[in-house]
Write an enzyme that holds these catalytic residues in place. Structure first.
Site, short mmCIF file in Angstrom:
data_model
loop_
_atom_site.label_atom_id
_atom_site.label_comp_id
_atom_site.label_asym_id
_atom_site.label_seq_id
_atom_site.Cartn_x
_atom_site.Cartn_y
_atom_site.Cartn_z
N ASP A 95 -6.06 18.11 8.71
CA ASP A 95 -6.58 17.79 10.03
C ASP A 95 -7.55 16.63 9.87
OD1 ASP A 95 -7.39 17.77 12.65
OD2 ASP A 95 -8.74 19.50 12.46
N LYS A 142 0.57 -2.69 5.36
CA LYS A 142 0.33 -3.64 6.45
C LYS A 142 0.64 -2.96 7.79
CE LYS A 142 4.77 -5.81 7.35
NZ LYS A 142 4.78 -5.54 8.79
N HIS A 197 5.72 -5.62 0.73
CA HIS A 197 6.94 -5.33 -0.02
C HIS A 197 7.78 -6.57 -0.30
CE1 HIS A 197 8.73 -5.17 4.07
NE2 HIS A 197 9.84 -5.51 3.46
N LYS A 231 10.39 -8.15 -4.12
CA LYS A 231 11.81 -8.48 -4.14
C LYS A 231 12.16 -9.33 -5.36
CE LYS A 231 12.61 -8.08 0.84
NZ LYS A 231 13.60 -6.99 0.70
N GLU A 272 16.00 -11.00 11.88
CA GLU A 272 16.45 -9.61 11.99
C GLU A 272 17.43 -9.48 13.15
OE1 GLU A 272 13.06 -6.65 10.92
OE2 GLU A 272 12.15 -8.21 12.15
N HIS A 324 4.11 -11.50 5.38
CA HIS A 324 5.32 -11.82 4.63
C HIS A 324 5.54 -13.33 4.45
CE1 HIS A 324 6.12 -7.67 4.78
NE2 HIS A 324 6.85 -7.63 5.87
N LYS A 339 13.46 -11.26 16.13
CA LYS A 339 14.33 -10.10 16.29
C LYS A 339 15.52 -10.46 17.19
CE LYS A 339 10.95 -6.47 15.41
NZ LYS A 339 11.64 -6.06 14.16
#
Length: 491
Positions: free
Chosen positions: A89, A147, A177, A181, A215, A239, A343
């Site tokens: 909690d 992030k 991340h 890569k 994307e 990124h 996007k």
């Protein structure tokens, strides 16, 4: 010869959430399968889910197993046996969960203890204070921050102050991340382990650099988050700027945990500020509308299903951002860096394109400048596009051809996911691929004036149809200097 893995306790706050189930737990399973986790290492999920260990293991067995190659049932069962769950909690008066986690960790103070905060950034400070209050922070403890680290410079500084009051900077791992890569790692090797590139890695030979993260997905069910993030905060501040730093950085004195980060900070500090009226000239923001994608009609941002009703903020938030950046130093003077993310683009692709200048005097008609393409996703690899003669008699006919390195085709071993590498770096105490406090704040310092100018505008972002390559303004951004965006093979 690799070192023997040491016992560790990895505690994931938000351990039943989307990030944990889609990325962290699959990555940890692969680490276990490859023998990189000590037999005594435990993975403890903390959430408000009200689950016990058996419930959590059943949830992971149902949701995660389908996404990972389980070729050895014994290894999968061993991995499930590492998993535990504690209901907590946060911010409440019920201390039962905290007492349970304290009892579980008691007696193992010598172990590496990693607290992974897979939760909204506004919880970071309170969670760290609670860890300190119940005595769970040890000299061997580390904390991983996901992030986005704040919404602007002021909020990032506040989070850094709150976490820094409990953990030393050497214990804080701010994760991106993209830096895990394989292609990003190979960018450093390509630049600094090969003699042929470094002499031409400058403004004398490079015309411009493009960094794209496109994307195909929209934001169904995520507008509540995206309204308060937008493409600039969600992708560019972290990124894309990290990739820019790796392209533009000077050769570090050595490959150690601080030298590379020192050089990245220098790049961020060298970025030419974009302020006031220059924001309209050097940046573009867009929002996708309904369009055709994959042979089907898809909705616009304001009409995505499973979302709350659009607000005034929804009409102003950008799902696409493009920026013309400049690094003001001797190496890069006059070389534009074009950053682009969006996007509902035509295909999914993250890549770095280094466009070289034309030969000083071409004796062959039809030649085009060389180009280096580093693909991060969907298929990681490197291509160097050169001019070659087409076979045949008669006049010389030129054709641009790629010299290709596909990691999947070249190396027989499995290419690890980014989170695998980064999680192992945390467990072994290697911060090289993580952002330092000054690095995060330098990025926000450059982004903040753009955000303020965009948010002060009364006009909405420029619309672009779903399935298109972005708003017209983004093409005008590069066309003003006679350039075009690289639209490569999506495969």
């Amino acid at each position: 010869m690799s070192e023997t893995p040491q016992p560790a306790d990895l505690i994931v706050f938000g351990g039943t959430g989307d990030l944990s189930m889609r990325k962290l737990l699959p990555a940890l399973y692969h680490c276990d399968r490859d023998g990189r986790l000590s037999p005594e290492t435990r993975i403890i999920a903390m959430s408000r889910g009200g689950l016990d260990d058996a419930d959590f293991r059943g949830k992971v067995d149902a949701q995660v197993r389908a996404s990972v190659p389980v070729d050895d049932p014994d290894v999968w069962q061993r991995f499930l046996g590492r998993l535990h769950h504690v209901s907590v909690d946060i911010g409440g008066e019920d201390m039962t969960g905290w007492e349970k986690i304290t009892a579980m960790l008691g007696g193992h103070e010598e172990r590496t203890r990693v607290f992974y905060l897979a939760s909204p950034p506004m919880t970071f400070g309170s969670f760290c204070r609670q860890l300190d209050r119940v005595g769970l922070v040890t000299p061997a403890s580390r904390v991983v921050l996901e992030k986005p680290l704040g919404r602007d410079l002021a909020s990032a500084q506040r989070i850094n102050d709150e976490v820094g009051a409990i953990f030393d900077e050497r214990q804080i791992y701010r994760i991106d991340h993209y830096l895990g890569k394989e292609t990003v790692q190979n960018l450093l090797v390509l630049r600094f382990a090969n003699a042929f590139l470094e002499p031409i890695w400058n403004s004398l030979w490079i015309d411009h650099v493009q960094i794209t993260a496109a994307e195909t997905v929209g934001t169904p069910g995520r507008r509540g988050y995206y309204d308060h993030a937008g493409a600039l905060r969600d992708m560019v501040q972290n990124h894309l700027l990290q990739l820019l730093c790796l392209v533009a950085m000077e050769p570090p004195s050595r490959n150690d945990r601080e030298s590379i980060r020192d050089e990245k900070v220098k790049v961020l500090q060298s970025l030419r500020p974009i302020v006031g009226g220059e924001v309209d000239r050097f940046t573009v923001r867009g929002q996708y509308t309904a369009g055709e994608f994959g042979g089907a009609r898809v909705p616009g941002y304001l009409d995505e299903p499973d979302n709350t009703a659009p607000t005034e903020t929804s009409h102003r938030v950008e799902t696409f951002a493009a920026i013309r950046a400049e690094v003001k130093n001797w190496r890069w003077a006059g070389v534009p860096f074009y950053l682009r993310t969006g996007k509902r683009m035509p295909y999914r692709c993250s890549e770095i394109v280094v466009q070289f200048k034309d030969v000083p005097h071409s004796i062959f008609p039809g030649s085009t400048p060389n180009r280096l393409v580093l693909r991060l996703q969907p298929s990681e690899g490197i291509q160097l596009h050169i001019m070659a003669k087409e076979p045949g008699a008669g006049e010389v006919a030129l054709k641009p051809v790629p010299l290709s390195l596909s990691f999947a085709e070249t190396f027989t071993s499995r290419v690890p996911e980014a989170y695998e590498r980064l999680l192992m770096d945390v467990l072994t105490g290697n911060p090289t691929l993580f952002m330092r406090r000054d690095e995060v704040e330098a990025a926000w310092l450059w982004i903040d004036p753009i955000l303020r100018e965009w948010e002060s505008h009364g006009t909405p972002p420029e619309p672009y149809p779903a399935g298109s390559s972005g708003p017209a303004g983004a093409h005008e951004l590069v066309a003003r200097s006679g350039r075009t965006w690289h639209e490569g093979d999506p495969a």
